[in-house]
Design an enzyme around this catalytic site. Sequence first.
Site, mmCIF file in Angstrom:
data_model
loop_
_atom_site.group_PDB
_atom_site.id
_atom_site.type_symbol
_atom_site.label_atom_id
_atom_site.label_comp_id
_atom_site.label_asym_id
_atom_site.label_seq_id
_atom_site.Cartn_x
_atom_site.Cartn_y
_atom_site.Cartn_z
ATOM 1 N N HIS A 131 10.976 0.967 -6.978
ATOM 2 C CA HIS A 131 11.713 2.073 -6.359
ATOM 3 C C HIS A 131 13.220 1.853 -6.331
ATOM 4 O O HIS A 131 13.919 2.475 -5.536
ATOM 5 C CB HIS A 131 11.174 2.334 -4.942
ATOM 6 C CG HIS A 131 9.769 2.877 -4.930
ATOM 7 N ND1 HIS A 131 8.986 2.913 -3.809
ATOM 8 C CD2 HIS A 131 9.016 3.414 -5.935
ATOM 9 C CE1 HIS A 131 7.797 3.453 -4.117
ATOM 10 N NE2 HIS A 131 7.800 3.753 -5.398
ATOM 11 N N GLN B 233 7.790 -2.199 -3.680
ATOM 12 C CA GLN B 233 8.243 -0.815 -3.493
ATOM 13 C C GLN B 233 9.517 -0.826 -2.669
ATOM 14 O O GLN B 233 10.094 0.213 -2.400
ATOM 15 C CB GLN B 233 7.182 -0.025 -2.722
ATOM 16 C CG GLN B 233 5.862 0.054 -3.427
ATOM 17 C CD GLN B 233 4.790 0.573 -2.478
ATOM 18 O OE1 GLN B 233 4.602 1.776 -2.336
ATOM 19 N NE2 GLN B 233 4.104 -0.315 -1.823
ATOM 20 N N GLY C 213 1.878 -5.273 3.538
ATOM 21 C CA GLY C 213 2.733 -4.306 4.223
ATOM 22 C C GLY C 213 2.990 -3.004 3.515
ATOM 23 O O GLY C 213 4.122 -2.514 3.517
ATOM 24 N N ALA D 234 2.868 -9.803 8.518
ATOM 25 C CA ALA D 234 3.047 -10.562 7.280
ATOM 26 C C ALA D 234 3.471 -12.021 7.491
ATOM 27 O O ALA D 234 2.915 -12.930 6.864
ATOM 28 C CB ALA D 234 4.077 -9.850 6.406
ATOM 29 N N CYS E 280 26.782 10.821 -15.959
ATOM 30 C CA CYS E 280 26.822 9.916 -17.113
ATOM 31 C C CYS E 280 25.958 8.683 -16.822
ATOM 32 O O CYS E 280 25.245 8.629 -15.829
ATOM 33 C CB CYS E 280 28.264 9.536 -17.463
ATOM 34 S SG CYS E 280 29.026 8.362 -16.329
ATOM 35 N N CYS F 14 32.184 8.852 -9.551
ATOM 36 C CA CYS F 14 32.063 7.983 -10.725
ATOM 37 C C CYS F 14 33.450 7.656 -11.289
ATOM 38 O O CYS F 14 34.251 8.563 -11.515
ATOM 39 C CB CYS F 14 31.227 8.696 -11.781
ATOM 40 S SG CYS F 14 31.160 7.851 -13.365
ATOM 41 N N ARG G 200 21.776 2.636 6.160
ATOM 42 C CA ARG G 200 20.710 1.702 5.753
ATOM 43 C C ARG G 200 21.264 0.496 4.994
ATOM 44 O O ARG G 200 20.804 -0.625 5.165
ATOM 45 C CB ARG G 200 19.674 2.420 4.879
ATOM 46 C CG ARG G 200 18.760 3.302 5.690
ATOM 47 C CD ARG G 200 17.614 3.789 4.853
ATOM 48 N NE ARG G 200 16.627 2.753 4.586
ATOM 49 C CZ ARG G 200 15.860 2.703 3.505
ATOM 50 N NH1 ARG G 200 15.965 3.596 2.576
ATOM 51 N NH2 ARG G 200 14.995 1.734 3.361
HETATM 52 P P1 NAD Z 1 5.426 2.628 4.872
HETATM 53 O O1 NAD Z 1 6.575 2.707 5.828
HETATM 54 O O2 NAD Z 1 4.745 3.874 4.481
HETATM 55 O O3 NAD Z 1 4.300 1.657 5.441
HETATM 56 C C1 NAD Z 1 4.574 0.396 5.902
HETATM 57 C C2 NAD Z 1 3.270 -0.384 6.099
HETATM 58 O O4 NAD Z 1 3.623 -1.666 6.628
HETATM 59 C C3 NAD Z 1 2.283 0.227 7.087
HETATM 60 O O5 NAD Z 1 0.994 0.228 6.505
HETATM 61 C C4 NAD Z 1 2.355 -0.702 8.306
HETATM 62 O O6 NAD Z 1 1.109 -0.807 8.980
HETATM 63 C C5 NAD Z 1 2.728 -2.014 7.665
HETATM 64 N N1 NAD Z 1 3.419 -2.981 8.536
HETATM 65 C C6 NAD Z 1 4.199 -2.749 9.610
HETATM 66 N N2 NAD Z 1 4.648 -3.899 10.134
HETATM 67 C C7 NAD Z 1 4.134 -4.897 9.364
HETATM 68 C C8 NAD Z 1 4.219 -6.317 9.390
HETATM 69 N N3 NAD Z 1 4.957 -6.963 10.317
HETATM 70 N N4 NAD Z 1 3.561 -7.020 8.447
HETATM 71 C C9 NAD Z 1 2.807 -6.390 7.500
HETATM 72 N N5 NAD Z 1 2.689 -5.055 7.421
HETATM 73 C C10 NAD Z 1 3.338 -4.318 8.354
HETATM 74 O O7 NAD Z 1 6.008 1.825 3.623
HETATM 75 P P2 NAD Z 1 5.605 1.757 2.098
HETATM 76 O O8 NAD Z 1 4.126 1.821 1.954
HETATM 77 O O9 NAD Z 1 6.307 0.629 1.519
HETATM 78 O O10 NAD Z 1 6.152 3.112 1.420
HETATM 79 C C11 NAD Z 1 7.225 3.902 1.812
HETATM 80 C C12 NAD Z 1 8.405 3.956 0.845
HETATM 81 O O11 NAD Z 1 9.568 3.759 1.615
HETATM 82 C C13 NAD Z 1 8.469 2.922 -0.220
HETATM 83 O O12 NAD Z 1 8.351 3.564 -1.421
HETATM 84 C C14 NAD Z 1 9.852 2.254 -0.135
HETATM 85 O O13 NAD Z 1 10.605 2.532 -1.293
HETATM 86 C C15 NAD Z 1 10.536 2.901 1.012
HETATM 87 N N6 NAD Z 1 11.056 1.981 2.049
HETATM 88 C C16 NAD Z 1 11.581 0.757 1.725
HETATM 89 C C17 NAD Z 1 12.044 -0.111 2.721
HETATM 90 C C18 NAD Z 1 12.606 -1.464 2.331
HETATM 91 O O14 NAD Z 1 13.114 -1.633 1.241
HETATM 92 N N7 NAD Z 1 12.520 -2.481 3.208
HETATM 93 C C19 NAD Z 1 11.960 0.263 4.055
HETATM 94 C C20 NAD Z 1 11.432 1.529 4.365
HETATM 95 C C21 NAD Z 1 10.970 2.363 3.346
HETATM 96 ZN ZN ZN Z 2 29.860 9.344 -14.537
#
Ligand code: NAD
Ligand code: ZN
Length: 250
Positions: free
Chosen positions: A116, A98, A191, A235, A127, A151, A67
Amino acid sequence: MIEEASKLLARSRFAIAFTGAGISAESGVPTFRGFNGLWKKHRPEELATPEAFRKDPHLVWSFYKWRMGLIMKARPNRAHYALAELEEMGILKAVITQNVDDLHREAGTKNLIELHGNIFRVRCTSCGYEENLKENGRLEEFLVQKDLPKCPNCDSLLRPDVVWFGEPLPRKALDEAFKLAEKADLVLVIGTSGVVYPAAYIPQIVRETGGKVIEVNPEESGITPIADVFLRCPAGEAMEKLMKRIKGLI
Ligand code: NAD
Ligand code: ZN
């Protein structure tokens, strides 16, 4: 709908944004739900847990390194830039995310709250050692190391500095986010599935304290029932349209 959303934003006194994985989907970072089969047939929900890390740190680290490599190549999209511009214009006061991908920061958002964690940071499991591999220019070297990362202070195992399922959120970031939500008269939710708590309380707090909720998502989410305006749209497209209207209004 866009008309109504742009009016609400332009008239707001203290607007904040609350973002989830969906805002980064158009940057090529898959959402957790969009992950299907992307990585060795494992579900992210089974890998992003303390139990998985205890049981098989090699597996969890190879998922995170994969990732990190993917996110390293991703660039902010129109929606990330729009939020940075809204802050610059004085309309948006903060972005609460998030996401762990650093894309809001790269787009230029200054007041950023990461609920997050951040995928480019590592921390010691024993540590207090922590390091930002991206800022220290050590990311590429880190990604090719075959052994488990240790570490430099105490030789314990390092872990990604992200919040896993079932773990508490960083206290300071959560307090700040709740304070902002109480103060906000509008939240732009982009999103997020709105089912991961306590983060999902943020739009609810704004709503309960009399603020407006604008949601951008191509699908209905846990937030949709409390949204005053629901822009059912990806978005990038929604934010581009919104910015055009807002610039015409102020
Ligand atoms: P989720 O994967 O549960 O949901 C993603 C949401 O985005 C859905 O509701 C979906 O319909 C919507 N979506 C999809 N394509 C889109 C677009 N083009 N424009 C707007 N919306 C769109 O993600 P979440 O609710 O953020 O929660 C899951 C957890 O996973 C989070 O806590 C996060 O920490 C982690 N996560 C982070 C990343 C990142 O940093 N990019 C990626 C994946 C998961
Ligand atoms: Zn340490």
